[in-house]
Scaffold this active site. Structure first.
Site, PDB file in Angstrom:
ATOM      1  N   GLU A 167       0.730  -0.894  -0.187  1.00 26.12           N
ATOM      2  CA  GLU A 167      -0.291  -0.202  -0.205  1.00 26.12           C
ATOM      3  C   GLU A 167       0.858   1.179  -0.034  1.00 26.12           C
ATOM      4  OE1 GLU A 167      -4.213   1.777   1.632  1.00 26.12           O
ATOM      5  OE2 GLU A 167      -3.897  -0.100   2.096  1.00 26.12           O
ATOM      6  N   GLY A 194      -6.711   6.491 -13.912  1.00 25.25           N
ATOM      7  CA  GLY A 194      -6.823   6.995 -14.739  1.00 25.25           C
ATOM      8  C   GLY A 194      -7.638   8.606 -13.721  1.00 25.25           C
TER       9      GLY A 194
END
Length: 144
Positions: free
Chosen positions: A65, A111
């Protein structure tokens, strides 16, 4: 994939930002970056092992992470947007008892509203230890 980071990555700046955090506590150190990937190492020691003497799966997830979120935030203008974790999964493939593991996050999708990163963690012999996938949401800064 082509260049995804907004500007050249400063490994020193990433390591400075990590001081005094869980990243620092676990000994995670950013080491290298490319156009669409970011790399860091983590020791397998008393900070990252579980009671049975092997690398704790949770420590691998922290490394994954850390890499994915850090890489994601290098893709946005953090004055306007930040990337926050939506979902992470991890498959633990090989036990490690000591040494250093190296994680590499690679962009799968960057994105406007979401990002997807694959993070491979390998032992010192280059063998796969853990493979993880992290989905990030791109949100307005201050609203994460």
């Amino acid at each position: 994939m082509t260049q995804v980071f907004r500007e050249a990555v400063s490994i020193d700046q990433l390591n400075t930002l990590s001081r005094g955090t869980a990243i620092d506590t676990l000994g995670i150190t950013f080491t290298a970056a490319g156009d669409d990937w970011l790399q860091a190492t983590m020791p397998v020691d008393e900070r990252t092992r579980q009671p049975y003497g092997i690398l704790h799966g949770g420590a691998s997830v922290v490394l994954a992470e850390t890499l994915g979120s850090s890489a994601g935030n290098l893709c946005v203008d953090t004055g306007k947007q930040v990337c926050v974790g939506l979902e992470i999964n991890a498959n633990h493939v090989r036990a490690v008892r000591s040494g250093i593991v190296t994680g590499t996050a690679r962009a799968v999708h960057v994105g406007r509203s979401t990002q997807l990163w694959e993070i491979r963690i390998e032992d010192e012999q280059g063998r796969l230890v853990c493979i993880s996938r992290l989905t990030l949401a791109v949100v307005a800064a201050g609203h994460g």
